[in-house]
Design an enzyme around this catalytic site. Structure first.
Site, PDB file in Angstrom:
ATOM      1  N   ASP A 146      40.090  43.504  44.121  1.00  0.00           N
ATOM      2  CA  ASP A 146      39.457  44.481  43.221  1.00  0.00           C
ATOM      3  C   ASP A 146      38.378  45.293  43.902  1.00  0.00           C
ATOM      4  OD1 ASP A 146      37.779  42.259  43.524  1.00  0.00           O
ATOM      5  OD2 ASP A 146      36.745  42.718  41.657  1.00  0.00           O
ATOM      6  N   GLU A 147      38.440  45.415  45.195  1.00  0.00           N
ATOM      7  CA  GLU A 147      37.318  46.037  45.894  1.00  0.00           C
ATOM      8  C   GLU A 147      37.834  46.706  47.152  1.00  0.00           C
ATOM      9  OE1 GLU A 147      33.222  44.363  47.893  1.00  0.00           O
ATOM     10  OE2 GLU A 147      34.670  42.965  47.068  1.00  0.00           O
ATOM     11  N   ASP A 205      34.378  48.935  43.287  1.00  0.00           N
ATOM     12  CA  ASP A 205      34.407  47.502  42.993  1.00  0.00           C
ATOM     13  C   ASP A 205      34.560  47.312  41.489  1.00  0.00           C
ATOM     14  OD1 ASP A 205      34.134  44.797  43.127  1.00  0.00           O
ATOM     15  OD2 ASP A 205      32.022  44.805  43.713  1.00  0.00           O
TER      16      ASP A 205
END
Lengths: 429, 366
Positions: free
Chosen positions: A122-123, A28
């Protein structure tokens, strides 16, 4: 004989590492949007930065770590955030840039594992079971992922590693920013035990008080509670929490290609309630969404509309389609049908629309007996015109003279991703 | 209102009528069944505002009256009463009393005047059909109806009545089923109506019960099917059904004859390892054989070769295997004829000895 030999080797290699029969990584990025802005603009580094629309009616998308001590977080109204942190620098989001970096990150992940489940820009989860002979111990795996992301993008990522998706996710948040937390399955339950119940996946502002009310404040207490007691008070969710609290989570890492939904919410500069006015927003949203889908070669099979009343009640309705599509025309037809259920509960301050159940245009596609592709041809032609001459070069005749109400200074919040029931504008840990 | 009758006389029609009642309703009275009693007949009505079904049972020595009672409870009670028992009904105040043997119960009621009826405009066409033949007409095509499609006019079945013939057509846009049969209809020109999905399903359920003829009457916004014991009225879908004739392929030049059961069983086996979401299967046509192959995201694979009569050039076409399974399940012949053109054109599936039913399946791009 031959088979037996292989079996022996397998057990010898795995016995001391029984803890790592399964390896799940959750990675993350730290304050992703804000970090990207600080990376691209050195003058922002070390300063409190808020990513969000430059309007008092919008919400903060991401706050940099420098802004967080002021109590500023994602999804907070911009007005509130600026009151708490008057020195913060407001930066308008550049979703295209974030997507570009997101693609780099996801590419790196796929270098480590064929099973990458992206949760947002983003994860992601990575299934790394059985990869220790390639990358080494879980600590080394985590270190390598962090180094690879840092080298490629200049940005920090936090990584959590455990034997289940749930614990991996808790672990990645454990030492943010720039953290690396490894929790072997055998000690996962004990590691979770002292944490508050709010860290259980699925426990939010509604469920936490219900758990407190039955005397459970830590995850350890949930793990130790009697299953029947939990089910009695919380229904099937109780069994789910019980399993998570004991670090049991059989969910597989699902390779989901790219985003789960794509949409846009628009906070209006003036509340509206007339059907025609809402429909114009929905049509514009449908066109934007369809264009963005086509640009990425996505199709969608679900349509959702969201309306927020002037009393801040968020209403939402969704519908599944019989097959994936990427034309604004299809989305708009459904959105209008959905609007029937919500109209009359206004006035509304926000009109939003999203499409979900995304698939690739190159996935197997059922051909249609009746659709001859005319509408799609029209829309892709408009895409080309817009790309060459600008977005407003073609406009629907119906909308002539009404565009003023649409392209006013209302805040448009495009988003590409959301997890189940959660926005990308979620509060960050 | 007071009447008595045997459990057996009541139960079947009551079950039929209650079948129309939706489990969740928008109006409380829609959960009820309307009981209308005259001296010699009980008529029971269930409705969901789109489909209405009336069942009639003869009575002797009844006291007339109208009332509505909860459909499900009434049916559950009657079902649990012993076989062949007499059941007595009597309205006392606002309760309906039900007695049988030593059992006694009282049901809540709502006034009959609150019970809505489906609008019926003037009948424009009426004709009588053999109920078994009419059922076959519906059964041959109903599987292809769309379900909750945005193109709402596909969520039903087109019934087309011409002079001396009746036709049913259903399509979800991916496949199409058309069936026709001769009938003693006398209207001039062609009358087309779209019966909504639920109306079709209820009509099929009703036709299961009927022997002899069924009278079909069509108005501007309703279709009515009646026999001595039942009257089913369904609203019609107000929309334009697509021009189905246009999509029945005429350019098919590659013709395959296969044993229906053999092909069906091979499809059933291969389908297990097709992608659960897309259900795609590859069908390779070559001289004398069809090869079926499927694989899923776990990279599990299945393939099977089926001997067929085919003498054309080699060709691969992708299909949603469910659509092929549906058609092969509906056909009853030993042989099946497949007519294809290329991987982007619709395929025709037929019983070679029966020109009256036609099935069209659009390929899938795999």
């Amino acid at each position: 004989m031959h088979e037996r030999l292989i079996l022996v080797v397998y057990t010898v290699v795995n016995r001391p590492m029984n803890d790592w029969r399964r390896i799940v990584v959750h990675a993350d990025m730290d304050a992703f949007y804000a970090s990207v802005e600080q990376l691209d603009d050195p003058s922002l580094r070390g300063k409190p930065v808020l990513i969000g629309p430059n309007s008092y009616r919008g919400v903060v998308l991401t706050a940099s770590y420098e802004a967080r001590p002021y109590g500023v977080g994602s999804a907070m109204p911009v007005a509130e955030a600026r009151r708490r942190c008057p020195d913060a620098i407001m930066v308008s989001p550049r979703i295209g840039r974030y997507q570009e970096i997101s693609r780099q990150i996801m590419q790196i992940f796929t270098d480590f594992s064929p099973s990458v489940e992206a949760l947002s820009l983003d994860e992601a989860f990575l299934e790394m079971s059985g990869s220790m002979h390639i990358f080494g111990s879980p600590e080394r795996i985590g270190r390598k992922i962090k180094d690879a992301v840092l080298n490629a993008t200049g940005l920090n990522i936090s990584v959590g590693i455990s034997g289940t998706k749930y614990v991996a996710k808790v672990a990645s948040a454990h030492e943010k920013p720039n953290g690396l937390t490894v929790v072997p399955q055998s000690s996962a339950e004990a590691w979770l035990a002292p944490m508050p119940v709010s860290r259980l996946w699925g426990v939010g502002v509604k469920t936490a008080p219900r758990l407190h009310a039955i005397g459970l404040t830590t995850i350890g207490e949930v793990a130790a509670a009697d299953l029947r007691f939990l089910v009695h008070h919380l229904g099937s969710q109780g069994a789910h929490f019980h399993a998570l609290a004991q670090a049991r989570d059989p969910r597989k890492v699902n390779r989901i290609k790219g985003a789960r939904s794509l949409g846009s919410d628009r906070t209006l500069h003036k509340d509206i309630s007339a059907r025609e006015e809402i429909e114009i927003h929905l049509r514009r949203s449908a066109e934007r969404i369809a264009r963005r889908l086509r640009a990425r070669d996505y199709m969608a099979r679900g349509v959702r509309i969201r309306l927020k009343t002037n009393r801040f009640v968020l209403l939402s309705r969704q519908q599944q389609l019989s097959k994936p599509t990427d034309t604004a025309d299809d989305f708009h037809v459904v959105a209008r049908q959905l609007l029937d259920h919500l109209i009359g509960q206004g006035p509304f301050r926000l009109v939003g629309m999203a499409v979900f159940d995304l698939s690739w245009r190159h996935d197997p596609l059922q051909l249609d007996l009746f659709a001859d592709g005319t509408i799609r041809k029209l829309e892709t032609t408009m895409d080309k015109l817009a790309a060459r001459f600008g977005r407003d070069v073609v406009i629907r005749a119906r909308d002539l003279g009404r565009s003023g109400t649409v392209s006013g200074p209302g805040v448009n919040l495009d988003f590409l991703d959301e997890r189940e029931g959660e926005r990308v504008t979620r509060p960050e840990r | 209102m007071k009447f008595s009758l045997n459990r057996e006389a009541l139960l079947r029609p009551l079950q039929q009528v209650s079948g129309v009642v939706e489990r969740r309703q928008t109006l409380p009275v829609l959960a009820n069944v309307l009981l209308q009693v005259s001296t010699d007949q009980l008529s029971m009505t269930g409705t969901d505002l789109e489909v209405e079904l009336v069942g009639r049972v003869p009575l002797t020595g009844a006291e007339a009256g109208d009332i509505t009672v909860p459909a499900r409870k009434l049916m559950d009670i009657c079902r649990e009463i012993p076989d062949k028992a007499e059941i007595d009904f009597e309205l006392s105040g606002s309760r309906l009393e039900i007695r049988s043997g030593r059992f006694r119960s009282t049901l809540s009621t709502l006034p009959a005047v609150d019970f809505p009826s489906v609008d019926r405009a003037a009948v424009e066409l009426s004709s009588s059909f053999d109920s078994k033949a009419f059922k076959k007409l519906l059964d041959s095509t109903s599987f292809a109806m769309a379900q909750q499609d945005v193109r709402y006019f596909l969520n039903g079945m087109l019934i087309e009545v011409g002079e001396g013939m009746v036709k049913s057509v259903a399509t979800d846009g991916h496949r199409l089923a058309m069936s026709q049969q001769t009938a003693n209809t006398t209207n001039e020109g062609v009358k087309q109506v779209i019966v909504p999905r639920k109306g079709v399903l209820e009509l099929q359920r009703l036709l299961n019960e009927l022997e002899g003829d069924v009278d079909i009457a069509i108005g501007a916004n309703h279709l009515c099917a009646s026999s001595a014991e039942y009257t089913l009225t369904t609203k019609l879908v107000d929309g334009r059904f697509p021009e189905y004739e246009r999509v029945i392929p005429k350019n098919g030049d590659k013709i395959v004859y296969a044993d229906r059961q053999e092909l069906r069983q091979a499809l059933n086996r291969t389908a297990i390892l097709s992608n659960e979401k897309f259900r795609g299967i590859r069908v390779n046509f070559s001289k004398g054989v069809i090869q079926l192959s499927a694989n899923n995201p776990e990279q599990e694979e299945a393939e099977e070769t089926v001997s067929v009569e085919y003498d054309g050039e080699s060709l691969e076409i992708g299909f949603n295997v469910s659509y092929l399974q549906d058609v092969l399940g509906i056909l009853e012949s030993d042989k099946v004829r497949l007519t294809v053109h290329d991987a982007n054109s619709s395929a025709l599936v037929e019983n070679p000895d029966d020109e009256d039913s036609v099935y069209v399946v659009m390929p899938m791009k795999l």
